[in-house]
Design an enzyme around this catalytic site. Structure first.
Site, PDB file in Angstrom:
ATOM      1  N   HIS A  65       0.839  -1.196   0.000  1.00 53.57           N
ATOM      2  CA  HIS A  65       0.000   0.000   0.000  1.00 53.57           C
ATOM      3  C   HIS A  65       0.871   1.241   0.000  1.00 53.57           C
ATOM      4  O   HIS A  65       2.034   1.208   0.400  1.00 53.57           O
ATOM      5  CB  HIS A  65      -0.939   0.013   1.205  1.00 53.57           C
ATOM      6  N   CYS A 200       1.600   3.869  11.393  1.00 47.45           N
ATOM      7  CA  CYS A 200       2.582   3.353  10.438  1.00 47.45           C
ATOM      8  C   CYS A 200       2.891   4.446   9.428  1.00 47.45           C
ATOM      9  O   CYS A 200       2.210   5.479   9.408  1.00 47.45           O
ATOM     10  CB  CYS A 200       2.084   2.083   9.750  1.00 47.45           C
TER      11      CYS A 200
END
Length: 681
Positions: A65, A200
């Site tokens: 991603h 993250c």
């Protein structure tokens, strides 16, 4: 609004053999669907994210991603591999691959959907349904949540650890049930409480999967877990009371935790985000072990006490104060560095060093004046950032990162039109308000990706620039000049009265709103330094040192008037007071406000008035006793601090000695001679 995933974005027979090939195959589907504009550029962004940390997860899942300027709207493509593809997971290849693409600026609604998907991936029923699906349409519907997943088609050959734990939790009594069996008439013990933060680098998948894993592990362990996800969709701060009541803290993150000081002093486990996904139960056990041993994290940093973000429930006045203080707190390091460098330059080269030529053209290694000129010119450059940084971070406090560009631009214009510190304040507020207004406008999906990097900076900078140049700049410049002239002419009784007033404000609430206002007023004067503003800064810092030093001295000379805990706090208060940390007196004020606060205020007023009367000056906004060599009239400055400390000490001893002191020490604390009786001052 287009759907996050459609049948065209599903490949149930993904033939790729490597993670790069898998990402390319799924990205090509995104390009065909018009969701990605540049295949090569997007794949480069995916590879850059993959290089930061592998995106393989236990259970046969891969989630490459990224956020990319080549993505027109948040999109998800899904591929299922029969052979499995290595995404770096500890348990082997992944057969379920999700390619998640988000625009550079993100989109709150779609990113919320992505976060929901990340949580669903922790559900074996959901992943099992994906493994057994035979149609692309149904698979897309399952991922979107339009259909409920059925039972997994693929049998487990042996129970997974999570399943074992769940079975054990089912067989064993739940912790709350155990604690509910308390003796009659006694309340059940409160469960262990944990607050956690997950984040993250992209804030899309791992952030929310770690949150889900921690919450589920908490349920199994009978522990209350509240998670703050600092993801791409922004974050909602945990309730301050929830943080205050927590018994432990878990940080599962790969980027810096925002507002980390909220959790200071509590037992803390600090790990990467993948540990939050794969080892949630171990992390909970570790934080409980630390709590049982009484371990805590480092206390909150001691800096200018003003950089707390506005909370959602705050009123406008409170939010305004916090926005302004956010800007001032980021400005202070520039003031400190620039002020100390200029003060050192004057100390080495004399007060004519400001007329030295540029060191870029003339610098002699063996001449002290060249070194003094170097320090002065570096300090001057640092001072040049004060107003833009102030304005930029006021806007940041209001509108987060989108406010930085117009804030800095507005601050720079404030310097151009000679609006100074006041111009920076107004520019920051204008920039934040303009960005917040733009963010409320509904934007078509294809444009959302360029909003934070092009549209918002462009429009907000134009609006703020127009207002600062043509509307408010000149009136603010005139007001700034009037304030500067007033401070320059501040002498005699007026100076003494101002010093006393600032001293009272610094010591009234010991780091609260009045203390912050006085400190911000002094620091603001350093943006346009003159004799008056340097005196104000000296008076404010001197008065701010008095409360902690006075409490330290009082516990030393009359320890019997204080509890054992207060006497221990008194030892630390010596260092805190000498470092210009007024909050060192808070434990004493909290226990006995009617005696401590008036005593501190009296001493602060004396010190502030004497510092102004003596003509002491200071270019640094912080440092306490450690910057005394750079203070104008240093011996008289120390005398002013000593006098105020003496007044506060005498008053607090007198007031405490006028009443019989109850014995509040712990039972195992031997009372000093004479404790518990009326003591004469």
């Amino acid at each position: 609004m287009s759907e996050l995933i459609t049948a065209e974005l599903v490949d149930l027979d993904l033939s790729a053999e490597t993670k790069d090939a898998a990402a390319r195959a799924l990205a090509e589907r995104m390009v065909a669907a018009g969701r990605v504009t540049d295949l090569a550029g997007f794949l480069a962004d995916v590879a850059a994210r993959e290089a930061q940390m592998p995106t393989g997860l236990d259970g046969g899942i891969g989630i490459p991603h990224c956020r990319s300027t080549h993505v027109t709207e948040p999109t998800l493509a899904f591929g299922r591999s029969a052979a499995g593809i290595d995404f770096g997971a500890p348990d082997g290849p992944a057969d379920l691959i999700f390619l998640i693409a988000a625009p550079a600026g993100g989109d709150a609604d779609h990113l919320s959907i992505l976060s929901t998907l990340a949580r669903q991936l922790m559900d074996e029923t959901f992943t099992g349904a994906l493994r057994s699906a035979t149609e692309s349409e149904r698979t897309a519907a399952l991922i979107r949540g339009d259909e409920a997943p059925g039972e997994p088609a693929r049998e487990q050959t042996e129970p997974e650890p999570a399943a074992e734990t769940a079975d054990m939790a089912t067989a064993a009594p739940e912790p709350p049930a155990e604690t509910s069996a308390a003796p009659a008439g006694q309340p059940a013990p409160a469960p262990f409480r944990i607050v956690a933060v997950t984040s993250c680098p992209t804030g899309i998948a791992h952030t929310y999967m770690a949150a889900e894993s921690l919450e589920q592990a908490g349920k199994v362990a009978g522990v209350e877990v509240a998670v703050e996800t600092q993801g791409s969709a922004g974050f909602q701060r945990l309730d301050p009371q929830l943080v205050a009541d927590a018994d432990g803290v878990i940080f599962a993150h790969d980027v810096e935790v925002r507002d980390k000081e909220r959790f200071a002093g509590k037992p803390t486990v600090d790990v990467g985000v993948k540990a939050g996904i794969g080892r949630a139960a171990d992390l909970i056990a570790e934080v409980r072990r630390k709590a049982a041993l009484g371990e805590g994290s480092a206390p909150a940093r001691a800096a200018a006490p003003m950089d707390k973000d506005a909370e959602p429930g705050d009123g406008f006045a409170t939010r305004l104060r916090k926005w302004l203080m956010t800007g001032v707190s980021y400005m202070v390091p520039f003031v400190a560095a620039g002020g100390l460098l200029i003060a050192l330059a004057f100390a080495i080269g004399g007060y004519t060093i400001n007329k030295a030529p540029s060191v870029a053209d003339h610098f002699l290694w063996t001449e002290s004046t060249s070194w003094a000129a170097l320090l002065f010119q570096i300090g001057t450059v640092a001072f040049g950032f004060l107003v833009p940084v102030l304005a930029g971070f006021i806007a940041y406090g209001m509108a987060d990162r989108p406010g930085l560009v117009p804030g800095f631009v507005g601050g720079a214009i404030a310097l151009t039109v000679n609006a100074g510190f006041l111009g920076g304040l107004i520019a920051g507020l204008l920039a934040g308000a303009v960005v917040m207004a733009i963010q409320r406008v509904r934007i078509p999906a294809p444009l959302r990706g360029i909003m934070p990097v092009v549209v918002i900076p462009l429009l907000s900078s134009v609006v703020v620039g127009f207002l600062m140049f043509l509307v408010v700049g000149k009136p603010i410049a005139a007001l700034q000049k009037g304030l500067t002239d007033w401070l320059s002419g501040l002498t005699g009784a007026n100076a003494v009265i101002l010093g006393a007033l600032l001293g009272l404000m610094m010591c009234f609430d010991l780091g609260g709103p009045l203390n912050k206002v006085a400190y911000a007023f002094a620091v603001g004067g350093l943006a346009n330094p003159n004799a008056g503003s340097l005196k104000v800064m000296a008076a404010v810092m001197a008065a701010g040192m008095v409360p902690s030093l006075a409490m330290a001295l009082a516990t030393t000379v009359r320890g019997r008037l204080f509890t054992k805990a207060e006497r221990e706090n008194g030892k630390a208060a010596w260092v805190l007071g000498a470092s210009f940390i007024t909050e060192g007196a808070i434990p004493f004020a909290a226990a006995d406000p009617l005696r401590v606060i008036p005593s501190a205020m009296a001493g602060g007023a004396v010190t502030g008035a004497l510092s102004m009367a003596f003509g002491c000056t200071l270019r640094a906004p912080h440092g306490g006793i450690f910057v005394v060599p750079l203070i104008g009239q240093p011996l008289l400055y120390l005398l002013a601090i000593a006098a105020g400390t003496g007044v506060s000490t005498a008053l607090v001893i007198l007031l405490k000695g006028l009443r019989k002191r109850p014995d509040t020490r712990p039972a195992d604390s031997p009372a000093p001679d004479g404790a518990g009786v009326t003591v004469a001052a």
